[in-house]
Design an enzyme around this catalytic site. Structure first.
Site, PDB file in Angstrom:
ATOM      1  N   GLY A  11      38.312  37.038  35.632  1.00 23.40           N
ATOM      2  CA  GLY A  11      39.545  37.770  35.952  1.00 23.40           C
ATOM      3  C   GLY A  11      39.900  37.623  37.419  1.00 23.40           C
ATOM      4  O   GLY A  11      40.398  38.552  38.055  1.00 23.40           O
ATOM      5  N   ALA A  12      39.668  36.414  37.963  1.00 26.90           N
ATOM      6  CA  ALA A  12      39.740  36.234  39.425  1.00 26.90           C
ATOM      7  C   ALA A  12      41.057  35.637  39.910  1.00 26.90           C
ATOM      8  O   ALA A  12      41.190  35.326  41.088  1.00 26.90           O
ATOM      9  CB  ALA A  12      38.568  35.374  39.887  1.00 26.90           C
ATOM     10  N   ARG A  14      43.803  37.165  40.229  1.00 27.13           N
ATOM     11  CA  ARG A  14      44.585  38.151  41.000  1.00 27.13           C
ATOM     12  C   ARG A  14      43.748  39.428  41.174  1.00 27.13           C
ATOM     13  O   ARG A  14      42.628  39.532  40.673  1.00 27.13           O
ATOM     14  CB  ARG A  14      45.892  38.462  40.275  1.00 27.13           C
ATOM     15  N   SER A 140      34.532  51.802  35.850  1.00 28.12           N
ATOM     16  CA  SER A 140      35.678  52.536  36.398  1.00 28.12           C
ATOM     17  C   SER A 140      35.335  54.012  36.428  1.00 28.12           C
ATOM     18  O   SER A 140      34.505  54.480  35.636  1.00 28.12           O
ATOM     19  CB  SER A 140      36.891  52.322  35.485  1.00 28.12           C
ATOM     20  N   TYR A 152      39.630  52.526  26.929  1.00 28.25           N
ATOM     21  CA  TYR A 152      39.160  52.014  28.230  1.00 28.25           C
ATOM     22  C   TYR A 152      37.953  52.817  28.739  1.00 28.25           C
ATOM     23  O   TYR A 152      36.980  52.250  29.255  1.00 28.25           O
ATOM     24  CB  TYR A 152      40.328  52.090  29.208  1.00 28.25           C
ATOM     25  N   LYS A 156      34.364  51.244  29.476  1.00 27.30           N
ATOM     26  CA  LYS A 156      33.803  51.272  30.835  1.00 27.30           C
ATOM     27  C   LYS A 156      32.488  52.055  30.889  1.00 27.30           C
ATOM     28  O   LYS A 156      31.618  51.768  31.726  1.00 27.30           O
ATOM     29  CB  LYS A 156      34.830  51.839  31.818  1.00 27.30           C
TER      30      LYS A 156
HETATM   31  P1  NAD Z   1      44.368  42.985  37.039  1.00 24.42           P
HETATM   32  O1  NAD Z   1      45.082  43.300  35.775  1.00 24.42           O
HETATM   33  O2  NAD Z   1      45.156  42.870  38.300  1.00 24.42           O
HETATM   34  O3  NAD Z   1      43.484  41.653  36.871  1.00 24.42           O
HETATM   35  C1  NAD Z   1      42.665  41.456  35.747  1.00 24.42           C
HETATM   36  C2  NAD Z   1      42.515  39.978  35.519  1.00 24.42           C
HETATM   37  O4  NAD Z   1      41.695  39.791  34.355  1.00 24.42           O
HETATM   38  C3  NAD Z   1      43.860  39.259  35.241  1.00 24.42           C
HETATM   39  O5  NAD Z   1      44.031  38.154  36.108  1.00 24.42           O
HETATM   40  C4  NAD Z   1      43.754  38.857  33.790  1.00 24.42           C
HETATM   41  O6  NAD Z   1      44.436  37.638  33.468  1.00 24.42           O
HETATM   42  C5  NAD Z   1      42.230  38.717  33.608  1.00 24.42           C
HETATM   43  N1  NAD Z   1      41.858  38.785  32.201  1.00 24.42           N
HETATM   44  C6  NAD Z   1      42.263  39.693  31.283  1.00 24.42           C
HETATM   45  N2  NAD Z   1      41.775  39.387  30.082  1.00 24.42           N
HETATM   46  C7  NAD Z   1      41.018  38.273  30.244  1.00 24.42           C
HETATM   47  C8  NAD Z   1      40.251  37.485  29.347  1.00 24.42           C
HETATM   48  N3  NAD Z   1      40.152  37.792  28.043  1.00 24.42           N
HETATM   49  N4  NAD Z   1      39.606  36.406  29.850  1.00 24.42           N
HETATM   50  C9  NAD Z   1      39.711  36.076  31.157  1.00 24.42           C
HETATM   51  N5  NAD Z   1      40.416  36.792  32.054  1.00 24.42           N
HETATM   52  C10 NAD Z   1      41.070  37.885  31.586  1.00 24.42           C
HETATM   53  O7  NAD Z   1      43.246  44.118  37.151  1.00 24.42           O
HETATM   54  P2  NAD Z   1      42.404  44.659  38.419  1.00 24.42           P
HETATM   55  O8  NAD Z   1      43.028  45.949  38.825  1.00 24.42           O
HETATM   56  O9  NAD Z   1      42.178  43.602  39.409  1.00 24.42           O
HETATM   57  O10 NAD Z   1      41.042  45.030  37.671  1.00 24.42           O
HETATM   58  C11 NAD Z   1      39.878  44.221  37.717  1.00 24.42           C
HETATM   59  C12 NAD Z   1      38.733  44.977  37.048  1.00 24.42           C
HETATM   60  O11 NAD Z   1      38.514  46.215  37.731  1.00 24.42           O
HETATM   61  C13 NAD Z   1      38.981  45.335  35.587  1.00 24.42           C
HETATM   62  O12 NAD Z   1      37.779  45.245  34.858  1.00 24.42           O
HETATM   63  C14 NAD Z   1      39.444  46.758  35.680  1.00 24.42           C
HETATM   64  O13 NAD Z   1      39.238  47.441  34.461  1.00 24.42           O
HETATM   65  C15 NAD Z   1      38.588  47.282  36.817  1.00 24.42           C
HETATM   66  N6  NAD Z   1      39.116  48.462  37.482  1.00 24.42           N
HETATM   67  C16 NAD Z   1      40.326  48.443  38.131  1.00 24.42           C
HETATM   68  C17 NAD Z   1      40.778  49.598  38.768  1.00 24.42           C
HETATM   69  C18 NAD Z   1      42.091  49.660  39.510  1.00 24.42           C
HETATM   70  O14 NAD Z   1      42.449  50.760  39.972  1.00 24.42           O
HETATM   71  N7  NAD Z   1      42.820  48.586  39.680  1.00 24.42           N
HETATM   72  C19 NAD Z   1      39.998  50.772  38.735  1.00 24.42           C
HETATM   73  C20 NAD Z   1      38.786  50.741  38.064  1.00 24.42           C
HETATM   74  C21 NAD Z   1      38.336  49.594  37.456  1.00 24.42           C
END
Ligand code: NAD
Length: 251
Positions: A11-12, A14, A140, A152, A156
């Protein structure tokens, strides 16, 4: 030819994953920037290379067993055997329980749990054979419960149990496994949450930040810093831990 260790960040393309990939590259790792769309990973790869690092864009759906196996083999061949895995790929399909569909449930479980399972299974052999590995999984604060996120929250919380078991099973091979549980981090994921609630992102952020003791929203670099610690040589005695990175004790 290089002697740097290889890290895979899922998921890198973005958000948090991109921040983690850039940070691990700056720490000296060769980084596989893995996401659904290889093209979308190119900018992160270009940024890392511009800074003198090594990176590879890899397009793969982490829920696809065959594609994951092929991707990990390709990464090992082109960058080097994976020594660090950051299971960061994630999605949200929020809704109150009575409106949540089975598809919303299944897709969230699949990306977070099946995805982390498949990726970890595919890399663990490289780590155990070399006697050194670092697995960092993204949970999370929602693991503690969050309205509209039954799917979710469960996923998590599941990530935490999964990671603690990895720590127990893999510790004797020099492999640690830890969890980072972020609070509110400014990414497209939280922007999507604001949109679903029908509020401008800045208003949503101001509302959330009021409850955060350090008085600001989190940034991908805040999470990347914690990943950098868990991935470091010196963190070899830290395993099975859950680190809440939330600007305070709770979200
Ligand atoms: P984001 O939506 O900006 O990025 C997530 C990335 O994961 C995207 O680029 C997407 O294409 C990729 N992805 C999704 N499904 C995929 C799959 N099946 N295979 C490969 N790639 C896939 O999200 P973020 O905010 O950067 O979150 C990253 C992680 O951190 C996630 O696990 C999210 O649950 C966790 N998280 C985020 C927050 C927050 O506040 N943003 C808080 C707690 C936890």
């Amino acid at each position: 030819m290089t002697t740097s260790r290889t890290a895979i960040v899922t998921g890198a393309a973005r958000g948090i994953g991109a921040g983690v990939a850039r940070r691990l590259a700056a720490d000296g790792f060769a980084v596989a920037v893995l996401d659904l769309d290889e093209q979308a990973c190119q900018q992160v790869v270009a940024d890392i290379e511009a800074d003198g690092g090594r990176a590879l864009a890899v397009g793969v759906d982490v829920t696809d067993e065959v594609a994951v196996g092929d991707a990990v083999e390709r990464i090992a061949a082109e960058l080097g055997d994976p020594a660090v895995l950051v299971n960061n790929a994630g999605i949200i399909r929020d809704n109150l329980l009575f409106k949540m569909t089975l598809a919303d449930w299944d897709s969230v479980m699949s990306v977070h749990l099946r995805g982390a399972f498949l990726m970890t299974k595919a890399v663990q052999g490289y780590m155990t054979r070399s006697g050194w590995g670092r697995i960092v999984n993204l949970s999370s604060t929602s693991a503690l419960g969050n309205r509209g996120q039954a799917n979710y929250s469960a996923a998590k919380a599941g990530v935490q149990g999964f990671t603690k078991t990895l720590a127990i099973e893999l510790g004797k091979f020099g492999v640690t496994a830890n969890v980072i549980a972020p609070g509110f981090i400014e990414t497209e994921m939280t922007m999507a949450t604001a949109e679903r609630m029908g509020v401008p992102f800045e208003d949503f952020k101001a509302f959330v930040v009021k409850e955060i003791p350090v008085g600001r929203g989190g940034l991908p670099a805040d999470i990347a810093h914690a990943v950098s610690f868990f991935a470091s040589d010196g963190a070899g005695f830290v395993s099975g831990q859950v680190l809440y990175v939330a600007g305070g004790p709770k979200a």
